[in-house]
Design a protein around this motif. Structure first.
Motif, mmCIF file in Angstrom:
data_model
loop_
_atom_site.group_PDB
_atom_site.id
_atom_site.type_symbol
_atom_site.label_atom_id
_atom_site.label_comp_id
_atom_site.label_asym_id
_atom_site.label_seq_id
_atom_site.Cartn_x
_atom_site.Cartn_y
_atom_site.Cartn_z
ATOM 1 N N PRO A 20 0.647 -0.890 -0.286
ATOM 2 C CA PRO A 20 0.092 0.242 -0.088
ATOM 3 C C PRO A 20 1.100 0.939 -0.249
ATOM 4 N N LEU A 21 1.842 1.412 0.469
ATOM 5 C CA LEU A 21 3.316 2.161 0.631
ATOM 6 C C LEU A 21 3.690 2.420 -0.546
ATOM 7 N N GLU A 22 3.907 1.327 -1.105
ATOM 8 C CA GLU A 22 4.212 1.494 -2.557
ATOM 9 C C GLU A 22 3.841 1.913 -3.863
ATOM 10 N N GLU A 23 1.924 1.629 -3.429
ATOM 11 C CA GLU A 23 1.535 1.476 -4.838
ATOM 12 C C GLU A 23 0.763 3.950 -3.954
ATOM 13 N N ALA A 24 0.879 3.950 -3.398
ATOM 14 C CA ALA A 24 0.888 5.147 -2.321
ATOM 15 C C ALA A 24 1.988 6.518 -3.005
ATOM 16 N N ALA A 25 2.991 5.918 -3.074
ATOM 17 C CA ALA A 25 4.491 6.202 -3.557
ATOM 18 C C ALA A 25 4.024 6.797 -5.250
ATOM 19 N N TRP A 26 3.975 5.254 -5.938
ATOM 20 C CA TRP A 26 3.275 5.363 -7.351
ATOM 21 C C TRP A 26 2.597 6.439 -7.943
ATOM 22 N N LEU A 27 1.439 6.494 -7.053
ATOM 23 C CA LEU A 27 0.157 7.570 -7.126
ATOM 24 C C LEU A 27 0.491 8.855 -6.893
ATOM 25 N N TYR A 28 1.032 9.146 -5.615
ATOM 26 C CA TYR A 28 2.127 10.429 -5.450
ATOM 27 C C TYR A 28 2.414 10.611 -6.887
ATOM 28 N N GLN A 29 2.963 10.176 -7.496
ATOM 29 C CA GLN A 29 4.356 10.554 -8.199
ATOM 30 C C GLN A 29 3.641 11.246 -9.390
ATOM 31 N N ALA A 30 2.398 10.379 -9.740
ATOM 32 C CA ALA A 30 1.663 10.727 -10.668
ATOM 33 C C ALA A 30 -0.058 11.790 -10.962
ATOM 34 N N ASN A 31 0.748 12.386 -9.691
ATOM 35 C CA ASN A 31 -0.253 13.409 -9.272
ATOM 36 C C ASN A 31 -1.739 13.148 -9.136
ATOM 37 N N GLN A 32 -2.374 11.388 -8.300
ATOM 38 C CA GLN A 32 -3.188 11.338 -8.261
ATOM 39 C C GLN A 32 -4.002 10.872 -6.650
ATOM 40 N N VAL A 33 -2.677 11.458 -5.825
ATOM 41 C CA VAL A 33 -3.715 11.666 -4.286
ATOM 42 C C VAL A 33 -3.249 12.973 -3.972
ATOM 43 N N CYS A 34 -4.145 13.159 -2.675
ATOM 44 C CA CYS A 34 -4.457 14.352 -2.578
ATOM 45 C C CYS A 34 -3.399 14.314 -1.220
#
Length: 174
Positions: A20-34
């Motif tokens: 879940p942290l890895e996925e959050a990192a990927w989505l964060y880099q794609a500007n998909q996480v607030c």
């Protein structure tokens, strides 16, 4: 602590905790996480046994904290845990595939697909390019997409989403 990215059996359980942290990192880099959602992500990681001082600090930040502070703390927590931030372009491709997966499964509506940020993605595969080509730049453009009626467009989009999902992916846990 095992290094992230290993696939041997003893590390697979530990990797699943980090996913879940890895996925959050990927989505964060794609500007998909607030940014305001990242403290909860940290709290969830702590709840499943991932622990580090900076991760605890992140989990304790309020949602209304300065977004820059949240981002900085999130990046520090990832570094402390040995989770590397992916390349921005790869992260965008992962987010696109995730969107296609959600749409193909019926978990994302047409309005969620409408965003001009997807048009900036340079698909590397024919499947990515076909899916992006069908995405409208905004919700008001849905009925005008490619001059098709909404039902025909949605059918084409579902076909493109399924084609994209059926090919090898990029992203966390790979």
């Amino acid at each position: 602590m095992a290094a992230i990215g290993k696939t041997s059996a003893p590390d697979s359980l530990e990797r699943s905790v980090y996913l879940p942290l890895e996925e959050a990192a990927w989505l964060y880099q794609a500007n998909q996480v607030c940014p305001e959602d990242l403290p909860m992500t940290a709290a969830q990681a702590l709840a499943v046994g991932v622990d580090s001082p900076v991760l605890c600090e992140l989990a304790g930040l309020p949602r209304h904290a300065d977004p820059r502070d949240i981002r900085d703390t999130f990046e520090q927590a990832l570094a402390e845990l040995g989770i590397a931030l992916p390349d921005h372009r790869l992260a965008q491709r992962y987010a696109l595939r995730r969107l296609a997966t959600r749409f193909a499964a019926g978990d994302a509506g047409l309005a969620e697909l409408a965003s001009d940020e997807w048009l900036e993605i340079e698909g590397e595969t024919a499947e990515e390019q076909a899916f992006v080509a069908l995405l409208p730049p905004c919700a008001c453009c849905i009925e005008y997409t490619l001059g098709l009626d909404v039902v025909a467009w949605e059918a084409q989009l579902r076909i493109a989403a399924r084609a994209l999902v059926s090919h090898p992916t990029v992203g966390p846990g790979i």
